[in-house]
Design a protein around this motif. Structure first.
Motif, PDB file in Angstrom:
ATOM      1  N   ARG A   1       0.839  -1.187   0.000  1.00  0.00           N
ATOM      2  CA  ARG A   1       0.000   0.000   0.000  1.00  0.00           C
ATOM      3  C   ARG A   1       0.880   1.245   0.000  1.00  0.00           C
ATOM      4  NH1 ARG A   1      -5.318  -0.485   1.194  1.00  0.00           N
ATOM      5  NH2 ARG A   1      -6.049  -2.573   1.775  1.00  0.00           N
ATOM      6  N   PHE A   2       0.277   2.371  -0.371  1.00  0.00           N
ATOM      7  CA  PHE A   2       0.997   3.639  -0.313  1.00  0.00           C
ATOM      8  C   PHE A   2       1.156   4.084   1.134  1.00  0.00           C
ATOM      9  CE2 PHE A   2       1.157   8.216   0.063  1.00  0.00           C
ATOM     10  CZ  PHE A   2       2.123   8.554  -0.870  1.00  0.00           C
ATOM     11  N   ARG A   3       2.341   4.571   1.470  1.00  0.00           N
ATOM     12  CA  ARG A   3       2.529   5.217   2.771  1.00  0.00           C
ATOM     13  C   ARG A   3       3.725   6.167   2.708  1.00  0.00           C
ATOM     14  NH1 ARG A   3       4.921   0.140   3.847  1.00  0.00           N
ATOM     15  NH2 ARG A   3       6.995   0.262   4.830  1.00  0.00           N
ATOM     16  N   LEU A   4       3.683   7.172   3.566  1.00  0.00           N
ATOM     17  CA  LEU A   4       4.790   8.105   3.746  1.00  0.00           C
ATOM     18  C   LEU A   4       5.529   7.749   5.022  1.00  0.00           C
ATOM     19  CD1 LEU A   4       3.167  11.579   2.947  1.00  0.00           C
ATOM     20  CD2 LEU A   4       4.570  10.172   1.448  1.00  0.00           C
ATOM     21  N   GLU A   5       6.861   7.745   4.962  1.00  0.00           N
ATOM     22  CA  GLU A   5       7.693   7.544   6.142  1.00  0.00           C
ATOM     23  C   GLU A   5       8.492   8.820   6.366  1.00  0.00           C
ATOM     24  OE1 GLU A   5       9.975   4.014   5.447  1.00  0.00           O
ATOM     25  OE2 GLU A   5       8.250   2.687   5.743  1.00  0.00           O
ATOM     26  N   GLU A   6       8.158   9.527   7.417  1.00  0.00           N
ATOM     27  CA  GLU A   6       8.740  10.840   7.656  1.00  0.00           C
ATOM     28  C   GLU A   6      10.240  10.755   7.925  1.00  0.00           C
ATOM     29  OE1 GLU A   6       6.446  13.977   9.856  1.00  0.00           O
ATOM     30  OE2 GLU A   6       8.090  13.658  11.287  1.00  0.00           O
ATOM     31  N   ILE A   7      10.998  11.628   7.254  1.00  0.00           N
ATOM     32  CA  ILE A   7      12.438  11.734   7.464  1.00  0.00           C
ATOM     33  C   ILE A   7      12.738  12.844   8.467  1.00  0.00           C
ATOM     34  CG2 ILE A   7      14.661  12.157   6.354  1.00  0.00           C
ATOM     35  CD1 ILE A   7      13.324  11.234   3.714  1.00  0.00           C
ATOM     36  N   SER A   8      12.172  14.015   8.237  1.00  0.00           N
ATOM     37  CA  SER A   8      12.291  15.121   9.192  1.00  0.00           C
ATOM     38  C   SER A   8      11.173  16.104   8.925  1.00  0.00           C
ATOM     39  CB  SER A   8      13.648  15.820   9.069  1.00  0.00           C
ATOM     40  OG  SER A   8      13.745  16.518   7.834  1.00  0.00           O
ATOM     41  N   ARG A   9      10.866  16.907   9.952  1.00  0.00           N
ATOM     42  CA  ARG A   9       9.809  17.911   9.807  1.00  0.00           C
ATOM     43  C   ARG A   9      10.103  19.091  10.725  1.00  0.00           C
ATOM     44  NH1 ARG A   9       3.607  16.591   8.446  1.00  0.00           N
ATOM     45  NH2 ARG A   9       2.894  18.732   8.089  1.00  0.00           N
ATOM     46  N   TYR A  10      11.011  19.969  10.267  1.00  0.00           N
ATOM     47  CA  TYR A  10      11.354  21.184  11.004  1.00  0.00           C
ATOM     48  C   TYR A  10      11.761  20.857  12.444  1.00  0.00           C
ATOM     49  CZ  TYR A  10       7.745  22.122   7.476  1.00  0.00           C
ATOM     50  OH  TYR A  10       6.966  22.092   6.355  1.00  0.00           O
ATOM     51  N   ASP A  11      12.589  19.829  12.613  1.00  0.00           N
ATOM     52  CA  ASP A  11      12.941  19.368  13.949  1.00  0.00           C
ATOM     53  C   ASP A  11      14.430  19.011  13.992  1.00  0.00           C
ATOM     54  OD1 ASP A  11      13.087  16.898  12.585  1.00  0.00           O
ATOM     55  OD2 ASP A  11      11.095  16.289  13.255  1.00  0.00           O
ATOM     56  N   ASP A  12      14.836  18.293  15.014  1.00  0.00           N
ATOM     57  CA  ASP A  12      16.252  17.968  15.171  1.00  0.00           C
ATOM     58  C   ASP A  12      16.791  17.138  14.007  1.00  0.00           C
ATOM     59  OD1 ASP A  12      16.235  19.302  17.548  1.00  0.00           O
ATOM     60  OD2 ASP A  12      16.069  17.501  18.795  1.00  0.00           O
ATOM     61  N   ARG A  13      15.934  16.424  13.329  1.00  0.00           N
ATOM     62  CA  ARG A  13      16.372  15.611  12.191  1.00  0.00           C
ATOM     63  C   ARG A  13      16.612  16.459  10.946  1.00  0.00           C
ATOM     64  NH1 ARG A  13      11.301  11.853  11.902  1.00  0.00           N
ATOM     65  NH2 ARG A  13      10.408  13.939  12.221  1.00  0.00           N
ATOM     66  N   GLY A  14      16.106  17.682  10.958  1.00  0.00           N
ATOM     67  CA  GLY A  14      16.234  18.606   9.842  1.00  0.00           C
ATOM     68  C   GLY A  14      15.458  19.861  10.171  1.00  0.00           C
ATOM     69  N   PRO A  15      16.118  20.878  10.721  1.00  0.00           N
ATOM     70  CA  PRO A  15      15.402  22.010  11.323  1.00  0.00           C
ATOM     71  C   PRO A  15      14.641  22.884  10.356  1.00  0.00           C
ATOM     72  CG  PRO A  15      17.767  22.401  11.300  1.00  0.00           C
ATOM     73  CD  PRO A  15      17.578  20.972  10.900  1.00  0.00           C
ATOM     74  N   ALA A  16      15.028  22.919   9.082  1.00  0.00           N
ATOM     75  CA  ALA A  16      14.391  23.852   8.154  1.00  0.00           C
ATOM     76  C   ALA A  16      13.624  23.152   7.044  1.00  0.00           C
ATOM     77  CB  ALA A  16      15.444  24.774   7.534  1.00  0.00           C
ATOM     78  N   TRP A  17      13.480  21.851   7.124  1.00  0.00           N
ATOM     79  CA  TRP A  17      12.845  21.161   5.998  1.00  0.00           C
ATOM     80  C   TRP A  17      11.988  19.982   6.464  1.00  0.00           C
ATOM     81  CZ3 TRP A  17      18.104  21.735   6.758  1.00  0.00           C
ATOM     82  CH2 TRP A  17      18.801  20.608   7.196  1.00  0.00           C
ATOM     83  N   TYR A  18      11.018  19.698   5.615  1.00  0.00           N
ATOM     84  CA  TYR A  18      10.112  18.560   5.807  1.00  0.00           C
ATOM     85  C   TYR A  18      10.211  17.689   4.572  1.00  0.00           C
ATOM     86  CZ  TYR A  18       5.571  16.124   5.552  1.00  0.00           C
ATOM     87  OH  TYR A  18       4.586  15.185   5.407  1.00  0.00           O
ATOM     88  N   TRP A  19      10.433  16.368   4.777  1.00  0.00           N
ATOM     89  CA  TRP A  19      10.431  15.450   3.643  1.00  0.00           C
ATOM     90  C   TRP A  19      10.155  14.031   4.124  1.00  0.00           C
ATOM     91  CZ3 TRP A  19      15.974  14.459   1.277  1.00  0.00           C
ATOM     92  CH2 TRP A  19      16.913  14.343   2.289  1.00  0.00           C
ATOM     93  N   ASN A  20       9.820  13.168   3.142  1.00  0.00           N
ATOM     94  CA  ASN A  20       9.410  11.804   3.462  1.00  0.00           C
ATOM     95  C   ASN A  20      10.041  10.818   2.481  1.00  0.00           C
ATOM     96  OD1 ASN A  20       6.996  12.434   5.378  1.00  0.00           O
ATOM     97  ND2 ASN A  20       6.541  13.628   3.542  1.00  0.00           N
ATOM     98  N   ASP A  21      10.165   9.584   2.919  1.00  0.00           N
ATOM     99  CA  ASP A  21      10.340   8.480   1.996  1.00  0.00           C
ATOM    100  C   ASP A  21       8.942   8.006   1.579  1.00  0.00           C
ATOM    101  OD1 ASP A  21      13.130   8.315   1.938  1.00  0.00           O
ATOM    102  OD2 ASP A  21      13.186   7.107   3.768  1.00  0.00           O
ATOM    103  N   VAL A  22       8.836   7.579   0.333  1.00  0.00           N
ATOM    104  CA  VAL A  22       7.576   7.075  -0.196  1.00  0.00           C
ATOM    105  C   VAL A  22       7.688   5.575  -0.380  1.00  0.00           C
ATOM    106  CG1 VAL A  22       5.998   7.109  -2.163  1.00  0.00           C
ATOM    107  CG2 VAL A  22       7.023   9.237  -1.359  1.00  0.00           C
ATOM    108  N   VAL A  23       6.711   4.847   0.151  1.00  0.00           N
ATOM    109  CA  VAL A  23       6.624   3.403  -0.061  1.00  0.00           C
ATOM    110  C   VAL A  23       5.327   3.130  -0.814  1.00  0.00           C
ATOM    111  CG1 VAL A  23       6.469   1.133   1.026  1.00  0.00           C
ATOM    112  CG2 VAL A  23       7.892   2.930   2.056  1.00  0.00           C
ATOM    113  N   THR A  24       5.430   2.494  -1.954  1.00  0.00           N
ATOM    114  CA  THR A  24       4.228   2.198  -2.732  1.00  0.00           C
ATOM    115  C   THR A  24       4.538   1.171  -3.789  1.00  0.00           C
ATOM    116  OG1 THR A  24       2.394   3.176  -3.977  1.00  0.00           O
ATOM    117  CG2 THR A  24       4.586   3.979  -4.493  1.00  0.00           C
ATOM    118  N   GLY A  25       3.520   0.514  -4.276  1.00  0.00           N
ATOM    119  CA  GLY A  25       3.650  -0.328  -5.450  1.00  0.00           C
ATOM    120  C   GLY A  25       3.518   0.501  -6.707  1.00  0.00           C
ATOM    121  N   GLU A  26       3.956  -0.065  -7.817  1.00  0.00           N
ATOM    122  CA  GLU A  26       3.836   0.633  -9.103  1.00  0.00           C
ATOM    123  C   GLU A  26       2.370   0.800  -9.506  1.00  0.00           C
ATOM    124  OE1 GLU A  26       7.665  -1.205 -11.498  1.00  0.00           O
ATOM    125  OE2 GLU A  26       5.876  -2.438 -11.191  1.00  0.00           O
ATOM    126  N   HIS A  27       1.528  -0.135  -9.085  1.00  0.00           N
ATOM    127  CA  HIS A  27       0.145  -0.181  -9.548  1.00  0.00           C
ATOM    128  C   HIS A  27      -0.824   0.133  -8.405  1.00  0.00           C
ATOM    129  CE1 HIS A  27       1.416  -1.830 -13.454  1.00  0.00           C
ATOM    130  NE2 HIS A  27       2.379  -2.355 -12.728  1.00  0.00           N
TER     131      HIS A  27
END
Length: 257
Positions: free
Chosen positions: A43-69
């Motif tokens: 299934r589709f899901r987002l796995e958070e990498i950082s969100r304006y926090d200690d993991r990355g103070p000025a940026w928000y981004w995610n890994d994407v997990v999904t099937g092609e279809h």
């Protein structure tokens, strides 16, 4: 004024409307489930990498997990065994991702019969009313099924006998793929085939015939009711995944108003 400038002007002043045919992609997106012993897609899901926090103070981004279809997606020929020597999704020529589209509306029939199957005579009747299928274009098959996309249970419409969703008969799928000039089939359901197509001869004929003929599929489309029977231009944008059998896609239509 250049042709592209004219197009941009027409978009800005509303003479050309851009209609989004893409279903929102989230963890709630309905996903096809195959019975054992077959493997299923993630299934589709987002796995958070950082969100304006200690993991990355000025940026928000995610890994994407999904099937092609998953969700609104593009089927490349190599997705099916009949097209195993054909294009993967990265090899689809860009010029084929912008093409004319027509809409065949069977929503009333599908509302009365969730297992409704499109037959050759239905397409020929449509051609009598609207003209020939587009050479190098898409047939978009409207069933009204997009209204169910917010709930996986009603979207897949399955019981102990299997899934009950509208589609295309095996004879019609072969005819469309082999004897008409369209390059692809777009649908509102979870896949290009009917829910009961596992029992057809051949099984899953839209996949078998269209992809075997080097043609394409688009699934889980929305807003086909906002398109004319003919005259729209479809823009499909799958990711160019090297070796990929398909990809989630943003699908847009340009409609002259």
């Amino acid at each position: 004024m250049s042709l592209l400038s004219q197009l941009l002007t027409a978009v800005s002043d509303g003479r050309v409307e851009i209609v989004d045919l893409t279903a929102p992609l989230s963890e709630r997106t309905p996903v096809l489930r195959l019975p054992e012993p077959f493997a299923n897609t993630a299934r589709f899901r987002l796995e958070e990498i950082s969100r304006y926090d200690d993991r990355g103070p000025a940026w928000y981004w995610n890994d994407v997990v999904t099937g092609e279809h998953v969700g609104t997606h593009f089927d490349a020929p190599v997705h099916w065994v009949t097209g195993r020597d054909g294009e993967d999704v990265s090899q689809v020529p860009a010029a084929r991702l912008v093409a004319p589209a027509v809409v065949l509306d069977a929503s009333e029939r599908a509302a009365a019969d969730p297992g409704f199957l499109l037959e050759i005579d239905h397409v020929r009747d449509w051609e009598k009313a609207h003209g020939p299928l587009p050479d190098g274009g898409w047939l978009l098959y409207r069933t009204g099924w997009d209204a169910r996309c917010g709930d996986e249970e009603t979207f897949l419409n399955a019981d102990e006998t299997g899934s009950h969703t509208p589609g295309i008969s095996a004879e019609c799928a072969r005819w469309l793929a082999e004897e008409t000039p369209v390059i692809g089939l777009g649908v509102e359901t979870v896949g290009t085939d009917a829910g009961g197509a596992h029992a057809f001869d051949p099984p899953f004929p839209c996949h078998a015939y269209f992809l075997g003929a080097g043609k394409y599929g688009l699934t889980q489309l929305q807003n086909l009711d906002r398109l004319p029977a003919r005259g729209a231009v479809l823009v499909a944008s799958p990711l160019p995944i090297v070796g990929g059998s398909g990809s989630p896609a943003r699908v847009l239509a340009l409609v002259e108003r």
